[in-house]
Design an enzyme around this catalytic site. Structure first.
Site, PDB file in Angstrom:
ATOM      1  N   ASN A   1      23.868 -21.434 103.302  1.00 17.13           N
ATOM      2  CA  ASN A   1      25.011 -20.730 102.837  1.00 17.13           C
ATOM      3  C   ASN A   1      25.456 -19.890 101.324  1.00 17.13           C
ATOM      4  O   ASN A   1      26.279 -19.387 101.298  1.00 17.13           O
ATOM      5  CB  ASN A   1      26.391 -21.609 103.229  1.00 17.13           C
ATOM      6  CG  ASN A   1      26.775 -21.542 104.711  1.00 17.13           C
ATOM      7  OD1 ASN A   1      26.133 -20.338 105.325  1.00 17.13           O
ATOM      8  ND2 ASN A   1      26.731 -22.762 105.327  1.00 17.13           N
TER       9      ASN A   1
ATOM     10  N   SER B   1      29.189 -27.196 107.093  1.00 21.40           N
ATOM     11  CA  SER B   1      28.356 -26.260 106.212  1.00 21.40           C
ATOM     12  C   SER B   1      28.503 -25.964 104.892  1.00 21.40           C
ATOM     13  O   SER B   1      27.848 -25.199 104.256  1.00 21.40           O
ATOM     14  CB  SER B   1      28.970 -24.811 107.081  1.00 21.40           C
ATOM     15  OG  SER B   1      30.212 -25.025 107.004  1.00 21.40           O
TER      16      SER B   1
ATOM     17  N   GLU C   1      18.891 -27.487 108.797  1.00 24.55           N
ATOM     18  CA  GLU C   1      18.931 -27.574 107.370  1.00 24.55           C
ATOM     19  C   GLU C   1      19.189 -29.355 107.162  1.00 24.55           C
ATOM     20  O   GLU C   1      20.347 -29.554 107.530  1.00 24.55           O
ATOM     21  CB  GLU C   1      19.682 -26.636 106.589  1.00 24.55           C
ATOM     22  CG  GLU C   1      19.793 -26.639 105.260  1.00 24.55           C
ATOM     23  CD  GLU C   1      20.893 -25.759 104.433  1.00 24.55           C
ATOM     24  OE1 GLU C   1      21.945 -25.563 105.080  1.00 24.55           O
ATOM     25  OE2 GLU C   1      20.741 -25.288 103.407  1.00 24.55           O
TER      26      GLU C   1
ATOM     27  N   HIS D   1      22.713 -29.897 109.474  1.00 30.60           N
ATOM     28  CA  HIS D   1      23.176 -28.431 109.451  1.00 30.60           C
ATOM     29  C   HIS D   1      22.508 -27.428 110.608  1.00 30.60           C
ATOM     30  O   HIS D   1      21.379 -27.033 110.204  1.00 30.60           O
ATOM     31  CB  HIS D   1      23.161 -27.827 108.121  1.00 30.60           C
ATOM     32  CG  HIS D   1      24.345 -26.493 108.049  1.00 30.60           C
ATOM     33  ND1 HIS D   1      23.796 -25.790 106.995  1.00 30.60           N
ATOM     34  CD2 HIS D   1      25.159 -26.091 108.889  1.00 30.60           C
ATOM     35  CE1 HIS D   1      24.813 -24.628 107.246  1.00 30.60           C
ATOM     36  NE2 HIS D   1      25.611 -25.115 108.224  1.00 30.60           N
TER      37      HIS D   1
HETATM   38  N1  CAA Z   1      22.873 -20.506 124.527  1.00 31.20           N
HETATM   39  C1  CAA Z   1      21.630 -20.519 124.999  1.00 31.20           C
HETATM   40  N2  CAA Z   1      20.749 -19.193 125.005  1.00 31.20           N
HETATM   41  C2  CAA Z   1      21.329 -18.242 124.390  1.00 31.20           C
HETATM   42  C3  CAA Z   1      22.736 -18.372 123.527  1.00 31.20           C
HETATM   43  C4  CAA Z   1      23.232 -19.561 123.859  1.00 31.20           C
HETATM   44  N3  CAA Z   1      24.350 -19.702 123.229  1.00 31.20           N
HETATM   45  N4  CAA Z   1      22.984 -17.071 123.096  1.00 31.20           N
HETATM   46  C5  CAA Z   1      22.126 -16.253 123.003  1.00 31.20           C
HETATM   47  N5  CAA Z   1      21.028 -16.932 123.891  1.00 31.20           N
HETATM   48  C6  CAA Z   1      19.701 -16.329 124.472  1.00 31.20           C
HETATM   49  C7  CAA Z   1      19.698 -15.139 125.417  1.00 31.20           C
HETATM   50  O1  CAA Z   1      19.548 -15.855 126.566  1.00 31.20           O
HETATM   51  C8  CAA Z   1      18.466 -14.511 125.078  1.00 31.20           C
HETATM   52  O2  CAA Z   1      17.116 -15.109 125.528  1.00 31.20           O
HETATM   53  P1  CAA Z   1      16.025 -14.189 125.749  1.00 31.20           P
HETATM   54  O3  CAA Z   1      15.450 -14.018 124.260  1.00 31.20           O
HETATM   55  O4  CAA Z   1      15.070 -15.404 126.308  1.00 31.20           O
HETATM   56  O5  CAA Z   1      16.451 -13.069 126.437  1.00 31.20           O
HETATM   57  C9  CAA Z   1      18.110 -14.562 123.416  1.00 31.20           C
HETATM   58  O6  CAA Z   1      19.100 -15.797 123.030  1.00 31.20           O
HETATM   59  C10 CAA Z   1      18.996 -13.219 122.767  1.00 31.20           C
HETATM   60  O7  CAA Z   1      20.238 -13.120 123.236  1.00 31.20           O
HETATM   61  P2  CAA Z   1      20.966 -11.796 123.743  1.00 31.20           P
HETATM   62  O8  CAA Z   1      19.783 -10.919 124.248  1.00 31.20           O
HETATM   63  O9  CAA Z   1      22.026 -11.819 124.383  1.00 31.20           O
HETATM   64  O10 CAA Z   1      21.372 -11.050 122.173  1.00 31.20           O
HETATM   65  P3  CAA Z   1      20.565 -10.966 120.966  1.00 31.20           P
HETATM   66  O11 CAA Z   1      19.214 -10.436 121.022  1.00 31.20           O
HETATM   67  O12 CAA Z   1      21.603  -9.976 120.453  1.00 31.20           O
HETATM   68  O13 CAA Z   1      20.467 -12.040 120.093  1.00 31.20           O
HETATM   69  C11 CAA Z   1      21.534 -13.803 118.695  1.00 31.20           C
HETATM   70  C12 CAA Z   1      21.598 -12.919 119.867  1.00 31.20           C
HETATM   71  C13 CAA Z   1      20.346 -14.806 118.931  1.00 31.20           C
HETATM   72  C14 CAA Z   1      22.716 -14.227 118.226  1.00 31.20           C
HETATM   73  C15 CAA Z   1      21.017 -12.737 117.502  1.00 31.20           C
HETATM   74  O14 CAA Z   1      21.696 -11.651 117.407  1.00 31.20           O
HETATM   75  C16 CAA Z   1      20.992 -13.461 116.151  1.00 31.20           C
HETATM   76  O15 CAA Z   1      19.889 -14.066 115.995  1.00 31.20           O
HETATM   77  N6  CAA Z   1      21.980 -13.252 115.336  1.00 31.20           N
HETATM   78  C17 CAA Z   1      21.925 -13.754 114.023  1.00 31.20           C
HETATM   79  C18 CAA Z   1      22.374 -15.344 114.146  1.00 31.20           C
HETATM   80  C19 CAA Z   1      22.319 -16.181 113.045  1.00 31.20           C
HETATM   81  O16 CAA Z   1      22.288 -15.572 111.737  1.00 31.20           O
HETATM   82  N7  CAA Z   1      23.029 -17.415 112.878  1.00 31.20           N
HETATM   83  C20 CAA Z   1      23.217 -18.216 111.815  1.00 31.20           C
HETATM   84  C21 CAA Z   1      24.706 -18.149 111.494  1.00 31.20           C
HETATM   85  S1  CAA Z   1      25.078 -18.837 110.038  1.00 31.20           S
HETATM   86  C22 CAA Z   1      25.366 -20.381 110.638  1.00 31.20           C
HETATM   87  O17 CAA Z   1      25.584 -20.760 111.774  1.00 31.20           O
HETATM   88  C23 CAA Z   1      25.550 -21.584 109.700  1.00 31.20           C
HETATM   89  C24 CAA Z   1      26.801 -21.609 109.069  1.00 31.20           C
HETATM   90  O18 CAA Z   1      27.226 -22.874 108.426  1.00 31.20           O
HETATM   91  C25 CAA Z   1      27.553 -20.555 108.971  1.00 31.20           C
END
Ligand code: CAA
Length: 296
Positions: A189, A118, A151, A139
């Site tokens: 990031n 990351s 990315e 990424h």
């Molecule tokens: N595997 C498969 N499907 C998943 C899953 C997983 N691990 N986690 C969630 N889902 C699916 C759910 O089944 C759901 O599907 P449907 O839309 O078909 O119903 C969908 O994703 C949404 O999940 P939830 O209803 O449980 O919860 P939510 O609506 O609150 O969404 C989330 C959860 C997708 C995590 C959303 O909150 C989100 O997009 N959050 C931001 C995540 C983000 O910014 N990630 C980047 C982080 S930075 C990074 O990773 C890089 C780094 O270097 C730090």
């Protein structure tokens, strides 16, 4: 069938293995011990079944995806026939450099060595191998099966055909690739982490509480989750290490990590993975409960 290996069975590694296997690759997931590998397989199965219950996959597709994944504790044995390796081990420079030197020795000469780092410079990782033109950043975002972005980070040495191949593989995974240059924090990031850090500074200075900060960013900026909840999801140790890379890389206090972030990491309150960060997490419960220490 195309063969690839994923190094590291943590959150990112199991998500990466999941998406490659779902899109027809034979994947070997590698870690030092059997226990994290078994845990990763159980997580992948649970996530595939969740997709099945939403109608996104059939039972046959779930079964087929699981059959595409094998696990192994021997890196040398697992990468011998791979055309791609994606490293998603602990975010620690020394560990990654040692891994890439071993991968370079064990993988076929034409195998592309990608890293899911990351924030560690790709050029530094590439320099640990004798094939820097075949080393690239790939990424993924957490949760990997859901987030559309890959990315892709290239250095001045990355071969153009390697970049094109990784762009094409990312599209095959139904993801959207974006190619960027090798600068501290890349793009994702460099922009995300200062926002999270600023949210933590605002909490530390008493400008607002955890719920208020997250609600403002969720409802005011249409972010799917607030920055403090997102920090918990990413892991506060990961957030701190990325801020340190930005701080050291750009040499300006604009990127100095929040004291509260350093404090929570010292106390091993790392977010979802340790059960407490800005919120408290109980296995099986979806309730979002602010941690005791941040309740007024
Ligand atoms: N595997 C498969 N499907 C998943 C899953 C997983 N691990 N986690 C969630 N889902 C699916 C759910 O089944 C759901 O599907 P449907 O839309 O078909 O119903 C969908 O994703 C949404 O999940 P939830 O209803 O449980 O919860 P939510 O609506 O609150 O969404 C989330 C959860 C997708 C995590 C959303 O909150 C989100 O997009 N959050 C931001 C995540 C983000 O910014 N990630 C980047 C982080 S930075 C990074 O990773 C890089 C780094 O270097 C730090």
């Amino acid at each position: 069938m195309k063969k690839m290996a994923v190094i590291g069975a943590g959150t990112m590694g199991n998500g990466i293995a999941h998406v490659f296997a779902q899109h027809g690759w034979h994947v070997t997931l590698i870690d030092l011990q059997a226990a994290p590998l078994e845990k990763a397989l159980a997580t992948i199965k649970k996530n595939l079944e969740r997709m099945q219950s939403k109608g996104a996959l059939t039972a046959a597709q779930v079964e087929e995806t699981l059959q595409h994944i094998s696990i192994n504790t021997s890196l040398t044995e697992s990468v011998q026939q791979a055309s791609l390796v994606v490293e998603a081990a602990t975010e620690n420079k020394e560990i990654k450099l040692a891994l890439f030197t071993s991968l370079d020795a064990a993988a076929p000469a034409d195998c592309i060595l990608a890293t899911n780092t990351s924030s560690i410079p790709i050029q530094t990782i590439a320099a640990a191998t004798r094939r820097p033109e075949k080393v690239i950043g790939m990424h993924f975002m957490n949760p990997v099966p859901v987030m559309k972005l890959v990315e892709i980070i290239t250095t001045a040495q990355t071969d153009r055909s390697v970049t094109d191949t990784i762009v094409s593989y990312s599209k095959d995974l139904q993801k959207v690739p974006c190619v960027v240059n090798d600068f501290p924090g890349f793009i994702a990031n460099r922009i995300l982490m200062p926002m999270i850090n600023e949210a933590i500074c605002s909490l530390q200075e008493g400008v607002a509480g955890v719920t208020e900060i997250d609600t403002i960013m969720k409802l005011g900026m249409a972010h799917p989750m607030g920055p403090l909840q997102l920090a918990d999801l990413i892991g506060l140790d990961v957030c701190l290490s990325i801020m340190q890379v930005l701080h050291e890389g750009f040499k300006t206090d604009k990127y100095a990590p929040a004291h509260l972030l350093e404090q929570l990491v010292k106390e091993n309150k790392l977010g979802v993975k340790t059960g407490e960060g800005f919120y408290q997490y109980t296995p099986g419960s979806k309730e979002l409960l602010v941690s005791h220490r941040f309740r007024s």
